[in-house]
Scaffold this motif. Structure first.
Motif, PDB file in Angstrom:
ATOM      1  N   GLY A 118      -6.783   0.493  -3.688  1.00  9.41           N
ATOM      2  CA  GLY A 118      -6.676   1.947  -3.621  1.00  9.41           C
ATOM      3  C   GLY A 118      -5.172   2.304  -3.211  1.00  9.41           C
ATOM      4  N   PRO A 119      -4.960   3.210  -2.616  1.00  7.16           N
ATOM      5  CA  PRO A 119      -3.466   3.834  -2.359  1.00  7.16           C
ATOM      6  C   PRO A 119      -2.929   2.802  -1.392  1.00  7.16           C
ATOM      7  CG  PRO A 119      -4.948   5.415  -1.529  1.00  7.16           C
ATOM      8  CD  PRO A 119      -5.971   4.309  -2.226  1.00  7.16           C
ATOM      9  N   GLU A 120      -3.693   2.008  -0.689  1.00  6.87           N
ATOM     10  CA  GLU A 120      -3.327   1.229   0.221  1.00  6.87           C
ATOM     11  C   GLU A 120      -4.029  -0.070   0.048  1.00  6.87           C
ATOM     12  OE1 GLU A 120      -2.349   2.712   4.300  1.00  6.87           O
ATOM     13  OE2 GLU A 120      -2.007   4.504   3.426  1.00  6.87           O
ATOM     14  N   GLU A 136     -10.894   6.011   5.907  1.00  7.20           N
ATOM     15  CA  GLU A 136     -10.121   4.824   6.167  1.00  7.20           C
ATOM     16  C   GLU A 136     -10.083   4.478   7.828  1.00  7.20           C
ATOM     17  OE1 GLU A 136      -5.720   3.390   6.722  1.00  7.20           O
ATOM     18  OE2 GLU A 136      -6.035   4.249   4.666  1.00  7.20           O
TER      19      GLU A 136
END
Length: 173
Positions: A118-120, A136
């Protein structure tokens, strides 16, 4: 992560001996490689360290954290395959992501997952089977484990009607 797992091992052996006795043996290096290959994703090193220590819990419905049980690799593979296969059929866009790898379950179809892309990458995401939000809850498995182990050592945890929970911080904390 190895140091955190060592602390977790010691705490569980000392404070939850019955639960500790039901933890499954860790995955061998070959079993780990097969597991990761089956999933078709590259898992964070912290996940490998955790699962090479212990492969989830065995024959107990006792919870590991909160109301969640720790999933063995075999169950992770089964659930991930099922959930990934529902994308585009039973799941609307965004309901489930094929980059999520569940590892804690509540027994009712909701999971705590590692997001591998994902984004992180590596963050932990809650998947609720009846709710649309996907919060999250930690930037990484290692951070989550640090918070969990530190709380076990510092606070008072016990079985409640909901699961295994932190019921109070000790004085001075």
């Amino acid at each position: 992560m190895a140091e955190l797992v060592g602390r977790l091992d010691a705490w569980l052996a000392r404070n939850r001996a019955d639960y500790y006795a039901r933890l499954r043996p860790g995955l061998s290096h070959a079993a780990w490689l097969d597991f990761e290959s089956q999933l078709g994703v590259k898992l964070p090193d912290a996940f490998r360290v955790l699962y090479q220590w212990r492969d989830g819990q065995g024959d107990t419905f006792d919870s590991f954290h909160g109301n969640r049980q720790w999933m063995p690799a075999e169950d992770i593979g089964r659930v991930k395959t099922l959930m990934d296969g529902m994308i585009g059929y039973d799941f609307e866009p965004g309901w489930w992501d094929p980059n999520w790898v569940p590892f804690l379950e509540n027994g009712a179809g909701s999971y705590l997952c590692v997001d591998v892309a994902g984004p992180e990458p590596g963050r932990l995401v809650e998947f609720w089977n009846r709710d649309h939000d996907r919060p999250e809850i930690a930037p990484s498995l290692e951070w989550w484990t640090y918070k969990f182990v530190t709380s076990l050592e510092r606070d008072r945890w016990e079985r409640t009607k909901v699961g295994f929970e932190c019921v109070e911080a000790r004085d001075g904390e």
